[in-house]
Design an enzyme around this catalytic site. Structure first.
Site, mmCIF file in Angstrom:
data_model
loop_
_atom_site.group_PDB
_atom_site.id
_atom_site.type_symbol
_atom_site.label_atom_id
_atom_site.label_comp_id
_atom_site.label_asym_id
_atom_site.label_seq_id
_atom_site.Cartn_x
_atom_site.Cartn_y
_atom_site.Cartn_z
ATOM 1 N N TYR A 1 0.827 -1.214 0.000
ATOM 2 C CA TYR A 1 0.000 0.000 0.000
ATOM 3 C C TYR A 1 0.857 1.257 0.000
ATOM 4 O O TYR A 1 0.421 2.314 -0.443
ATOM 5 C CB TYR A 1 -0.928 0.037 1.228
ATOM 6 C CG TYR A 1 -2.021 -1.009 1.245
ATOM 7 C CD1 TYR A 1 -2.309 -1.776 0.125
ATOM 8 C CD2 TYR A 1 -2.778 -1.221 2.393
ATOM 9 C CE1 TYR A 1 -3.305 -2.744 0.154
ATOM 10 C CE2 TYR A 1 -3.780 -2.178 2.428
ATOM 11 C CZ TYR A 1 -4.034 -2.944 1.311
ATOM 12 O OH TYR A 1 -5.024 -3.888 1.340
ATOM 13 N N LYS B 1 3.137 -15.200 2.623
ATOM 14 C CA LYS B 1 3.072 -15.946 1.360
ATOM 15 C C LYS B 1 4.525 -16.245 0.986
ATOM 16 O O LYS B 1 5.045 -15.839 -0.060
ATOM 17 C CB LYS B 1 2.348 -15.062 0.311
ATOM 18 C CG LYS B 1 1.960 -15.753 -0.960
ATOM 19 C CD LYS B 1 0.838 -16.759 -0.811
ATOM 20 C CE LYS B 1 0.573 -17.448 -2.135
ATOM 21 N NZ LYS B 1 -0.264 -18.662 -2.005
ATOM 22 N N ASP C 1 -3.463 -17.688 1.981
ATOM 23 C CA ASP C 1 -4.645 -18.318 1.363
ATOM 24 C C ASP C 1 -5.219 -19.379 2.296
ATOM 25 O O ASP C 1 -6.443 -19.473 2.487
ATOM 26 C CB ASP C 1 -4.324 -18.892 -0.036
ATOM 27 C CG ASP C 1 -2.935 -19.512 -0.130
ATOM 28 O OD1 ASP C 1 -2.206 -19.514 0.890
ATOM 29 O OD2 ASP C 1 -2.571 -19.991 -1.217
ATOM 30 N N ASP D 1 -5.202 -6.408 6.352
ATOM 31 C CA ASP D 1 -6.391 -5.652 5.959
ATOM 32 C C ASP D 1 -7.519 -6.632 5.611
ATOM 33 O O ASP D 1 -8.647 -6.541 6.101
ATOM 34 C CB ASP D 1 -6.011 -4.784 4.744
ATOM 35 C CG ASP D 1 -7.107 -3.824 4.342
ATOM 36 O OD1 ASP D 1 -8.075 -3.670 5.110
ATOM 37 O OD2 ASP D 1 -6.993 -3.214 3.261
ATOM 38 N N ASP E 1 -10.767 -7.904 8.193
ATOM 39 C CA ASP E 1 -12.159 -7.671 7.784
ATOM 40 C C ASP E 1 -12.944 -8.984 7.743
ATOM 41 O O ASP E 1 -14.117 -9.022 8.121
ATOM 42 C CB ASP E 1 -12.213 -6.977 6.417
ATOM 43 C CG ASP E 1 -12.249 -5.468 6.575
ATOM 44 O OD1 ASP E 1 -11.901 -4.982 7.676
ATOM 45 O OD2 ASP E 1 -12.628 -4.772 5.619
#
Ligand code: NAD
Length: 368
Positions: free
Chosen positions: A157, A202, A234, A258, A262
């Protein structure tokens, strides 16, 4: 010495709390949180606190013409912790100067001013509120109670974003120092809980993830009482739904955090149950995960549990007052267990209570 410990040692006298109720339901739920904190200070005299109010968001705009006024920043600077409500106005009024960029200006202003680089979001499913959760009750029966710790100021980001012709690029960068900060907090948090830390990455694909693993593996040597494992993001997304009770503390980088936080936020079944913390280098900020809920503001029906639980997180993480924090959490559990439920968590067709009745029930359930 950890930041958490340093903080608890540095503020033995009455701790100064900057109270920023903000907009919408913010002031209503803040009133209940302060009721509970004042009762806590009576029961736990070591927890003496002073509360000074400041304006932020639309309330800051009304009082001083800006969303994050200089006087509010100065108040936070002389405080030991920030208790934040929520900011923002109704969707149909977003074009008005009072509300335009209100959330961005307030929260980014605070994030920048206080270097709030780590976000902490607990997600707990109350057994008696299993009806609120979108998951089937058998997936919840082992008790869902996790904390997700997310790095906030690094990663993709904040990398370079470029588009050239028909190709685009987003750069993901992490430094060892950026990785250590959330992990240091995660190890400490795990020690105060079930002692399990899952670092999500990852690492089969990304160099930044491999660096996270290297740093976490090094740091784990200093925390032998914590059992650490790694999980690909994942798989973590699947396990959050398939086996949410298997998690204790999760720590991860910005974008993965993030998305996962959520996903986890829907497990309890209402935003009104979800506190959060943002950790800075000098002080920490505590706020409910939800927004200002203009649809129910002023009606006295908002659930104040998240704001009350922010008070518990503040006592634990900023002031090192574990017993007082646990007493607040137990009192919220007790209120919910005894069926004192606001509209967002009451089973359909049953009677619900007001914001202040819920707050009173928590105060009544408080025990030293
Ligand atoms: P919201 O979180 O305010 O509301 C979403 C839904 O959840 C609404 O139906 C609301 O009634 C319900 N809800 C939220 N908190 C509740 C509580 N404590 N008790 C009962 N129900 C609750 O999200 P939104 O409607 O998308 O945004 C409203 C405003 O809040 C916008 O201006 C937005 O910018 C702002 N916002 C602020 C923050 C913040 O201050 N950190 C975060 C998110 C949104």
């Amino acid at each position: 010495m950890t930041t958490m410990l340093r903080r608890s040692l540095s503020s033995k006298a009455a701790r100064k709390v900057a109270v920023l109720p903000g907009d919408g339901i913010g002031p209503e739920v803040m009133k209940e949180a302060l009721k509970v904190l004042k009762r806590t200070a009576e029961l736990f005299p070591k927890c003496a606190m002073t509360f000074e109010h400041g304006n932020i968001g639309g309330a800051g705009f009304d009082a001083h013409g800006e969303h994050f006024p200089a006087v509010t920043k100065a108040l936070c600077e002389r405080s030991d912790a920030i208790l934040f409500g929520s900011v923002g106005g109704p969707v149909q009024e977003q074009h008005m100067p009072k509300w335009k960029d209100c959330e961005k200006n307030s929260l980014l202003g605070l994030r920048k001013a206080f270097d709030l680089a780590v976000n902490v979001r607990p997600a707990k499913v109350y057994p008696t509120l299993a009806h609120c959760s979108p998951l089937r009750s058998e997936l919840l029966k082992d008790g869902v109670d996790m904390v997700i710790i997310r790095e906030l100021l690094g990663g993709i980001y904040f990398g370079e974003h470029t588009t050239e012709g028909d190709s685009a690029k987003d750069v993901c960068t992490y430094t060892v120092a950026q990785i250590r900060r959330p992990l240091e907090f995660a190890f400490q948090a795990a020690k105060g809980r079930k002692g399990k830390l899952t670092v999500v990455d990852k690492a089969n694909v990304l160099d930044t993830s491999r660096l996270w693993r290297k740093v976490a593996t090094e740091m784990a040597k200093d925390h032998p009482e914590v059992t650490m494992d790694f999980m690909y993001v994942d798989n973590a997304a699947m396990q959050l739904i398939k086996a949410p009770a298997s998690f204790d503390v999760i720590c991860t980088e910005n974008m993965f955090g993030d998305i996962l936080s959520d996903a986890a936020s829907v497990l309890p079944g209402s935003l009104g149950l979800m506190p959060s913390a943002s950790l800075g280098s000098k002080l920490y900020l505590y706020e409910p995960s939800g927004g200002s809920a203009p649809d129910i503001a002023g009606k006295g029906v908002a659930n104040p549990a998240a704001q009350i639980l922010c008070g518990a997180m503040m006592l634990r993480y900023s002031f090192g007052e574990e017993a007082a924090a646990a007493a607040i959490e137990a009192a919220v559990d007790q209120a919910i267990l005894s069926g004192v439920l606001t509209g967002d968590i009451a089973p359909p067709g049953t009677k619900s209570v007001s914001t202040s009745v819920f707050g009173d029930a928590v105060v009544a359930a408080m025990k030293a």
